[in-house]
Design a protein around this motif. Structure first.
Motif, PDB file in Angstrom:
ATOM      1  N   THR A   1       0.853  -1.190   0.000  1.00 18.61           N
ATOM      2  CA  THR A   1       0.000   0.000   0.000  1.00 18.61           C
ATOM      3  C   THR A   1       0.885   1.235   0.000  1.00 18.61           C
ATOM      4  OG1 THR A   1      -1.762  -1.128   1.194  1.00 18.61           O
ATOM      5  CG2 THR A   1      -1.756   1.275   1.293  1.00 18.61           C
ATOM      6  N   THR A   2       0.561   2.191  -0.858  1.00 15.61           N
ATOM      7  CA  THR A   2       1.294   3.447  -0.961  1.00 15.61           C
ATOM      8  C   THR A   2       0.316   4.597  -0.810  1.00 15.61           C
ATOM      9  OG1 THR A   2       2.827   2.405  -2.524  1.00 15.61           O
ATOM     10  CG2 THR A   2       2.837   4.818  -2.425  1.00 15.61           C
ATOM     11  N   ILE A   3       0.673   5.600  -0.021  1.00 18.55           N
ATOM     12  CA  ILE A   3      -0.161   6.790   0.125  1.00 18.55           C
ATOM     13  C   ILE A   3       0.493   7.943  -0.636  1.00 18.55           C
ATOM     14  CG2 ILE A   3      -1.080   8.507   1.743  1.00 18.55           C
ATOM     15  CD1 ILE A   3      -1.371   6.237   3.768  1.00 18.55           C
ATOM     16  N   ILE A   4      -0.298   8.580  -1.482  1.00 21.26           N
ATOM     17  CA  ILE A   4       0.158   9.729  -2.266  1.00 21.26           C
ATOM     18  C   ILE A   4      -0.773  10.892  -1.958  1.00 21.26           C
ATOM     19  CG2 ILE A   4       0.472  10.661  -4.592  1.00 21.26           C
ATOM     20  CD1 ILE A   4       1.106   7.808  -5.505  1.00 21.26           C
ATOM     21  N   ASN A   5      -0.198  12.051  -1.651  1.00 23.69           N
ATOM     22  CA  ASN A   5      -0.990  13.245  -1.355  1.00 23.69           C
ATOM     23  C   ASN A   5      -0.901  14.231  -2.515  1.00 23.69           C
ATOM     24  OD1 ASN A   5      -1.953  12.909   1.515  1.00 23.69           O
ATOM     25  ND2 ASN A   5       0.223  12.447   1.719  1.00 23.69           N
ATOM     26  N   LEU A   6      -2.074  14.686  -2.962  1.00 22.70           N
ATOM     27  CA  LEU A   6      -2.160  15.624  -4.076  1.00 22.70           C
ATOM     28  C   LEU A   6      -2.816  16.920  -3.627  1.00 22.70           C
ATOM     29  CD1 LEU A   6      -3.744  13.284  -6.804  1.00 22.70           C
ATOM     30  CD2 LEU A   6      -1.316  13.576  -6.270  1.00 22.70           C
ATOM     31  N   LYS A   7      -2.388  18.014  -4.223  1.00 28.12           N
ATOM     32  CA  LYS A   7      -3.102  19.286  -4.114  1.00 28.12           C
ATOM     33  C   LYS A   7      -3.581  19.620  -5.516  1.00 28.12           C
ATOM     34  CE  LYS A   7      -0.833  21.359  -0.148  1.00 28.12           C
ATOM     35  NZ  LYS A   7      -1.919  21.289   0.803  1.00 28.12           N
ATOM     36  N   VAL A   8      -4.860  20.029  -5.624  1.00 25.91           N
ATOM     37  CA  VAL A   8      -5.426  20.323  -6.935  1.00 25.91           C
ATOM     38  C   VAL A   8      -5.963  21.750  -6.978  1.00 25.91           C
ATOM     39  CG1 VAL A   8      -6.040  17.903  -7.305  1.00 25.91           C
ATOM     40  CG2 VAL A   8      -7.749  19.483  -6.416  1.00 25.91           C
ATOM     41  N   LYS A   9      -6.030  22.267  -8.200  1.00 29.46           N
ATOM     42  CA  LYS A   9      -6.590  23.593  -8.437  1.00 29.46           C
ATOM     43  C   LYS A   9      -7.567  23.473  -9.606  1.00 29.46           C
ATOM     44  CE  LYS A   9      -5.415  28.284  -9.713  1.00 29.46           C
ATOM     45  NZ  LYS A   9      -4.367  29.181 -10.192  1.00 29.46           N
TER      46      LYS A   9
ATOM     47  N   SER B   1      10.698   7.549  -5.396  1.00 29.80           N
ATOM     48  CA  SER B   1      10.620   6.865  -4.092  1.00 29.80           C
ATOM     49  C   SER B   1       9.263   6.220  -3.848  1.00 29.80           C
ATOM     50  CB  SER B   1      10.957   7.839  -2.950  1.00 29.80           C
ATOM     51  OG  SER B   1      12.230   8.395  -3.149  1.00 29.80           O
ATOM     52  N   THR B   2       8.574   5.835  -4.916  1.00 28.57           N
ATOM     53  CA  THR B   2       7.315   5.094  -4.830  1.00 28.57           C
ATOM     54  C   THR B   2       7.391   3.927  -5.814  1.00 28.57           C
ATOM     55  OG1 THR B   2       6.077   6.211  -6.602  1.00 28.57           O
ATOM     56  CG2 THR B   2       6.067   7.273  -4.415  1.00 28.57           C
ATOM     57  N   PRO B   3       6.420   3.020  -5.777  1.00 28.12           N
ATOM     58  CA  PRO B   3       6.374   1.946  -6.786  1.00 28.12           C
ATOM     59  C   PRO B   3       5.909   2.445  -8.156  1.00 28.12           C
ATOM     60  CG  PRO B   3       5.188   1.316  -4.777  1.00 28.12           C
ATOM     61  CD  PRO B   3       5.488   2.773  -4.683  1.00 28.12           C
ATOM     62  N   PHE B   4       5.800   3.775  -8.336  1.00 28.78           N
ATOM     63  CA  PHE B   4       5.239   4.341  -9.562  1.00 28.78           C
ATOM     64  C   PHE B   4       6.238   5.287 -10.249  1.00 28.78           C
ATOM     65  CE2 PHE B   4       1.989   4.103  -6.143  1.00 28.78           C
ATOM     66  CZ  PHE B   4       1.428   2.882  -6.517  1.00 28.78           C
ATOM     67  N   PRO B   5       7.436   4.791 -10.621  1.00 29.49           N
ATOM     68  CA  PRO B   5       8.469   5.679 -11.171  1.00 29.49           C
ATOM     69  C   PRO B   5       8.172   6.189 -12.578  1.00 29.49           C
ATOM     70  CG  PRO B   5       9.184   3.407 -11.332  1.00 29.49           C
ATOM     71  CD  PRO B   5       7.891   3.408 -10.548  1.00 29.49           C
ATOM     72  N   ASN B   6       7.258   5.525 -13.297  1.00 31.03           N
ATOM     73  CA  ASN B   6       6.980   5.906 -14.681  1.00 31.03           C
ATOM     74  C   ASN B   6       5.642   6.599 -14.865  1.00 31.03           C
ATOM     75  OD1 ASN B   6       9.407   4.617 -15.674  1.00 31.03           O
ATOM     76  ND2 ASN B   6       8.376   2.718 -15.105  1.00 31.03           N
ATOM     77  N   GLY B   7       4.793   6.560 -13.844  1.00 31.46           N
ATOM     78  CA  GLY B   7       3.495   7.220 -13.931  1.00 31.46           C
ATOM     79  C   GLY B   7       2.467   6.409 -14.692  1.00 31.46           C
ATOM     80  N   GLY B   8       1.374   7.077 -15.017  1.00 31.55           N
ATOM     81  CA  GLY B   8       0.270   6.443 -15.731  1.00 31.55           C
ATOM     82  C   GLY B   8      -1.037   7.117 -15.364  1.00 31.55           C
TER      83      GLY B   8
ATOM     84  N   ASP C   1      -3.325   0.333  -3.482  1.00 33.75           N
ATOM     85  CA  ASP C   1      -2.889  -1.046  -3.265  1.00 33.75           C
ATOM     86  C   ASP C   1      -2.482  -1.613  -4.614  1.00 33.75           C
ATOM     87  OD1 ASP C   1      -3.645  -0.997  -0.512  1.00 33.75           O
ATOM     88  OD2 ASP C   1      -5.715  -1.344  -1.117  1.00 33.75           O
ATOM     89  N   THR C   2      -1.298  -2.226  -4.678  1.00 33.60           N
ATOM     90  CA  THR C   2      -0.830  -2.846  -5.908  1.00 33.60           C
ATOM     91  C   THR C   2      -0.365  -4.254  -5.608  1.00 33.60           C
ATOM     92  OG1 THR C   2       1.309  -1.782  -5.539  1.00 33.60           O
ATOM     93  CG2 THR C   2      -0.162  -0.724  -7.114  1.00 33.60           C
TER      94      THR C   2
END
Length: 128
Positions: free
Chosen positions: A3-11, A74-81, A126-127
């Motif tokens: 499990t990875t937690i990612i925090n976003l700020k949006v506008k 520093s996450t399991p998501f180095p390439n994005g998507g 969760d991945t």
């Protein structure tokens, strides 16, 4: 399952009611947001776009949204998507939670949830 937690700020870039709101079932809101910060890093940016349809009066909306995310160090998501989410929102609540239903790229088999709190989104991914 990690499990990875990612925090976003949006506008918000644009938001439109289709047709103009008349407090009826079937009213729709379409929105587009820029992601201006990811995990506190303002150099990481992305997009969030979605739509909501009023499904119960006075204030329940069924929403679906997509995220375009860059690679996040520093996450399991180095390439994005892309991530896809959906769920019921009650706009009068300060905080809502929706399901992560899948994605592409690094998020191809993702599940989990997104906590929406104003312009702050917390993704619990969760991945396998």
């Amino acid at each position: 399952m990690p499990t990875t937690i990612i925090n976003l700020k949006v506008k918000t870039v644009e938001e439109k009611a289709v047709p103009p709101q008349n407090n009826q079932l079937g009213n729709m809101i379409v929105s587009a947001d820029d992601i201006t910060e990811i995990n506190g890093d303002t150099s990481l940016r992305g997009q969030h776009s979605g739509f909501c349809v009023r499904v119960r009066k006075p204030d329940f909306w069924l929403c679906e949204a997509g995220y375009i995310l860059p690679g996040i160090p520093s996450t399991p998501f180095p390439n994005g998507g892309q991530l896809q989410t959906k769920g019921l929102l009650k706009f009068s609540k300060l905080v809502n939670t929706v399901a992560i239903t899948g994605g592409t790229g690094d998020y191809r088999r993702a599940s989990g949830q997104v906590k929406l709190d104003g312009n702050n989104f917390e993704l619990t991914i969760d991945t396998p």
